[in-house]
Design a protein around this motif. Structure first.
Motif, short mmCIF file in Angstrom:
data_model
loop_
_atom_site.label_atom_id
_atom_site.label_comp_id
_atom_site.label_asym_id
_atom_site.label_seq_id
_atom_site.Cartn_x
_atom_site.Cartn_y
_atom_site.Cartn_z
N ILE A 87 0.85 -1.19 0.00
CA ILE A 87 0.00 0.00 0.00
C ILE A 87 0.88 1.24 0.00
CG2 ILE A 87 -2.07 -1.04 1.01
CD1 ILE A 87 -1.21 0.08 3.74
N LEU A 88 0.51 2.22 -0.84
CA LEU A 88 1.28 3.45 -0.99
C LEU A 88 0.45 4.65 -0.56
CD1 LEU A 88 2.86 2.93 -4.55
CD2 LEU A 88 3.68 2.08 -2.34
N ASP A 89 1.14 5.69 -0.06
CA ASP A 89 0.45 6.92 0.32
C ASP A 89 0.35 7.86 -0.88
OD1 ASP A 89 2.96 8.12 0.02
OD2 ASP A 89 3.36 8.18 2.18
N ASP A 90 -0.09 9.10 -0.65
CA ASP A 90 -0.30 10.02 -1.77
C ASP A 90 1.00 10.52 -2.39
OD1 ASP A 90 0.49 11.67 0.27
OD2 ASP A 90 -1.34 12.89 0.29
N GLU A 91 2.14 10.22 -1.76
CA GLU A 91 3.43 10.49 -2.37
C GLU A 91 4.00 9.24 -3.01
OE1 GLU A 91 5.93 12.21 0.62
OE2 GLU A 91 4.86 14.13 0.61
N TYR A 92 3.19 8.18 -3.04
CA TYR A 92 3.54 6.89 -3.64
C TYR A 92 4.74 6.24 -2.96
CZ TYR A 92 0.21 8.51 -7.08
OH TYR A 92 -0.92 8.98 -7.69
N LYS A 93 4.74 6.35 -1.64
CA LYS A 93 5.74 5.66 -0.84
C LYS A 93 5.05 4.59 0.00
CE LYS A 93 8.82 9.67 -0.48
NZ LYS A 93 9.46 10.65 0.42
N PRO A 94 5.73 3.47 0.25
CA PRO A 94 5.11 2.40 1.05
C PRO A 94 4.75 2.89 2.44
CG PRO A 94 7.07 1.59 -0.07
CD PRO A 94 7.07 3.08 -0.24
N ILE A 95 3.54 2.58 2.87
CA ILE A 95 3.08 2.98 4.20
C ILE A 95 3.57 2.02 5.27
CG2 ILE A 95 1.00 3.23 5.62
CD1 ILE A 95 -0.44 4.22 3.10
N ARG A 96 3.71 0.76 4.90
CA ARG A 96 4.11 -0.29 5.84
C ARG A 96 4.78 -1.40 5.04
NH1 ARG A 96 1.89 -4.75 6.75
NH2 ARG A 96 1.39 -4.58 8.98
N ASN A 97 5.28 -2.40 5.74
CA ASN A 97 5.80 -3.57 5.05
C ASN A 97 4.72 -4.23 4.20
OD1 ASN A 97 8.40 -3.46 6.15
ND2 ASN A 97 7.82 -4.65 7.95
N ALA A 98 5.14 -4.94 3.17
CA ALA A 98 4.20 -5.74 2.38
C ALA A 98 3.76 -6.95 3.19
CB ALA A 98 4.86 -6.20 1.09
N ILE A 99 2.48 -7.29 3.09
CA ILE A 99 1.95 -8.51 3.69
C ILE A 99 1.96 -9.58 2.61
CG2 ILE A 99 0.00 -9.58 4.87
CD1 ILE A 99 -0.87 -6.85 5.82
N LEU A 100 2.66 -10.68 2.85
CA LEU A 100 2.94 -11.65 1.81
C LEU A 100 1.80 -12.64 1.59
CD1 LEU A 100 6.71 -12.53 2.25
CD2 LEU A 100 5.63 -10.52 1.22
N TRP A 101 1.92 -13.35 0.50
CA TRP A 101 0.93 -14.35 0.06
C TRP A 101 0.76 -15.46 1.09
CZ3 TRP A 101 2.89 -19.27 -0.38
CH2 TRP A 101 4.29 -19.37 -0.45
N ASN A 102 1.82 -15.78 1.82
CA ASN A 102 1.75 -16.90 2.77
C ASN A 102 1.46 -16.43 4.19
OD1 ASN A 102 4.22 -15.69 3.15
ND2 ASN A 102 5.43 -17.56 3.03
N ASP A 103 1.02 -15.20 4.35
CA ASP A 103 0.59 -14.66 5.63
C ASP A 103 -0.83 -15.16 5.93
OD1 ASP A 103 1.29 -11.88 7.45
OD2 ASP A 103 -0.80 -12.51 7.37
N THR A 104 -1.07 -15.62 7.14
CA THR A 104 -2.37 -16.25 7.46
C THR A 104 -3.16 -15.51 8.54
OG1 THR A 104 -1.31 -17.75 9.05
CG2 THR A 104 -1.54 -18.54 6.78
N ARG A 105 -2.88 -14.24 8.72
CA ARG A 105 -3.51 -13.49 9.82
C ARG A 105 -4.98 -13.14 9.55
NH1 ARG A 105 -0.11 -7.94 9.52
NH2 ARG A 105 1.45 -9.42 8.78
N SER A 106 -5.46 -13.25 8.31
CA SER A 106 -6.74 -12.66 7.92
C SER A 106 -7.91 -13.64 7.91
CB SER A 106 -6.61 -11.99 6.55
OG SER A 106 -6.20 -12.92 5.57
N THR A 107 -7.90 -14.64 8.81
CA THR A 107 -9.00 -15.60 8.86
C THR A 107 -10.33 -14.91 9.18
OG1 THR A 107 -7.51 -17.38 9.55
CG2 THR A 107 -9.85 -17.69 9.98
N PHE A 108 -10.31 -13.97 10.10
CA PHE A 108 -11.55 -13.24 10.44
C PHE A 108 -12.11 -12.53 9.21
CE2 PHE A 108 -13.75 -9.34 11.65
CZ PHE A 108 -14.69 -9.81 12.53
N GLN A 109 -11.24 -11.92 8.43
CA GLN A 109 -11.68 -11.20 7.23
C GLN A 109 -12.21 -12.18 6.17
OE1 GLN A 109 -8.74 -10.44 8.93
NE2 GLN A 109 -9.78 -8.67 9.84
#
Length: 497
Positions: A87-109
């Motif tokens: 995700i990038l901000d309005d200056e097109y800089k990364p806001i945070r680290n990338a969340i990878l394909w093998n990340d499993t935190r989003s079960t609730f979502q």
């Protein structure tokens, strides 16, 4: 000077870049490792700028190598890990680290999406790996980051942006987000609106589209002394398929990297696959593909090396596996170390050894891991055949293609011919081919595959061994049902995942 193109692959463990001539000769290949951060079990993140810096380091090495002394780079394209969110901000800089394909935190979502839209959205299962679930996780857990998000991208799109200052996403990668209408080839904004997603979509382009030139500043930094045309590229699996000559109906690929993939080309736009099979756009125009995924394929072998056999290299581990008999003396391994995607779609399942006894040795354990990975991949092939696809040969790439023993094991379990490429560069080659097509070196995909793709050997299946493997495979399939509730309870009471 003679011309070359670069193929850049933004992988999970490394960024890799190859230089390829008009005739498909790979002059040189270099790679730069990428660090993955696992702050919490189940979390998997990378710094997007590490990808760009890795790509720049690789390009510099290539430009200054003796192999490219008499060549100039005139074009490049990219492939990359799919689903991973930037995700990038309005200056097109990364806001945070990338969340990878093998990340499993989003079960609730995932459960939220399923409650609103069902288990399948836009021809694909709702799973933690997909980009939409990560966007919703940020929206719900990092509201300040969400408010500052101007656009979302996937990994290779971010690297391409850093090279060109042009923001876009191409269809093969976009189709892995749960936000693309694959048939209409446009963003399914009505899906996004149901979850408060509206303005953050990048523009869409075709995989072989020219998107811009490497900027003057970056070109000077890298030592590129001419206008280098940049073409959009594709997701790593689609590029891996192109780079292996898998471009037409029913042609099938097996790729074993960190994850494992079985991919089969599909021209039927109305195909209806279940069992957590994915249905994405190919980088080849008017072609799609159906894909099954084992989350921890090569990763299971890496786990074995790092934790059980740290004194051995991979060749030695394969040699030990070869010394064990078929069936690993009655030992089964399930490669669910990071959960499983196909066919179970279960982020909470974990791996297991079944049948372990005092007489088992390192040879048996090594072979059981390799057999377990291959059984998991066979589940996808078995399902595709059940759905009517004709699979008589499979091109194998990745770590599993580096061993003739493992290739023969694939042939015997899959009960199909396994093709070994003469020169296997994976998704990098597909990216390079897209650049060559974009530059007009070849007019059609079929033409370039004839020149770029060569096979070294074809492994024939052994019907007797296949029958023996199927007895073990039936038991392998039963393991999930028998261990699912146990591992879920273990995660709950140990509170470590």
């Amino acid at each position: 000077m003679k011309e070359v193109v670069l193929g850049i692959d933004v992988g999970t463990s490394a960024v890799k870049v190859i230089a390829v001539t008009k005739y498909g000769e790979v002059l040189k290949s270099v790679h730069a490792p990428v660090k993955t951060m696992n702050f919490i079990n189940g979390y998997s993140e990378q710094n997007p700028d590490d990808w760009f810096e890795g790509a720049c380091d690789c390009i510099k090495q290539l430009i200054h190598s003796k192999e490219l002394t008499h060549y100039q780079v005139t074009g490049l394209s990219l492939s990359g890990q799919m689903h991973s969110l930037v995700i990038l901000d309005d200056e097109y800089k990364p806001i945070r680290n990338a969340i990878l394909w093998n990340d499993t935190r989003s079960t609730f979502q995932c459960n939220l999406i399923k409650k609103k839209l069902g288990d399948y959205v836009l021809d694909n299962p709702v799973l933690e790996g997909f980009t939409l679930t990560k966007l919703l996780w940020i929206k719900e857990n990092e509201p300040n980051h969400w408010l500052n998000t101007e656009v979302f991208l996937l990994p290779k799109d971010y690297v391409r942006f850093k090279l060109t200052d042009k923001l876009n996403m191409e269809y093969s990668d976009a189709s892995s987000t749960l936000l693309l209408d694959n048939q209409q080839k446009c963003w399914a904004k009505e899906v996004g609106r149901q979850f408060g997603i509206d303005h953050i979509y990048p523009n869409l382009v075709n995989s072989d589209d020219f998107v811009g030139y490497v900027t003057e500043h970056v070109a000077q930094e890298l030592g590129l002394n001419n206008l280098v045309a940049v073409f959009a590229g594709g997701g790593d699996n689609a590029c891996g398929a192109l780079g292996s000559g898998v471009i037409a109906d029913n042609q099938t690929l097996c790729s074993i990297g960190t994850s494992g993939v079985v991919l089969s080309c599909e021209s039927d736009k109305n195909a209806d696959y279940q069992q957590n099979m994915h249905y994405f756009n190919h980088v080849v125009t008017d072609m799609s593909y159906v894909m099954g995924v084992t989350l921890a394929a090569g990763d299971s072998l890496r786990w074995l090396k790092n934790n059980i056999l740290p004194h051995l290299n991979y060749d030695q581990i394969i040699s030990k596996a070869k010394s064990a008999p078929l069936g690993s003396n009655g030992l089964l391994f399930t490669p669910y170390l990071s959960g499983e995607r196909t066919p179970h779609g279960d982020a909470s399942i974990r791996g297991s050894f079944i049948g372990l006894k005092t007489s088992h040795n390192r040879n048996d354990i090594a072979r059981s891991v390799i057999e377990g990975i291959t059984f998991s991949l066979y589940e996808s092939i078995n399902y595709l055949r059940h759905m009517g696809k004709t699979i008589t040969s499979v091109t194998s790439i990745g770590g599993g293609a580096q061993s003739d023993f493992w290739l023969q094991l694939q042939a015997d379990i899959f009960n199909t011919k396994i093709k070994k490429l003469k020169h296997e560069e994976g998704p990098c080659m597909g990216a390079a081919m897209l650049a060559a097509l974009g530059l007009g070196w070849y007019e059609h995909v079929a033409d370039i595959t004839k020149h770029f793709i060569k096979y070294e050997y074809v492994f024939e299946p052994d019907s007797k061994r296949h029958k023996q493997y199927m007895a073990y495979f039936e038991l392998y399939q039963a393991v999930y049902q028998q261990t699912q509730s146990i591992t879920a309870q273990l995660l709950k009471i140990s509170d470590v995942d």
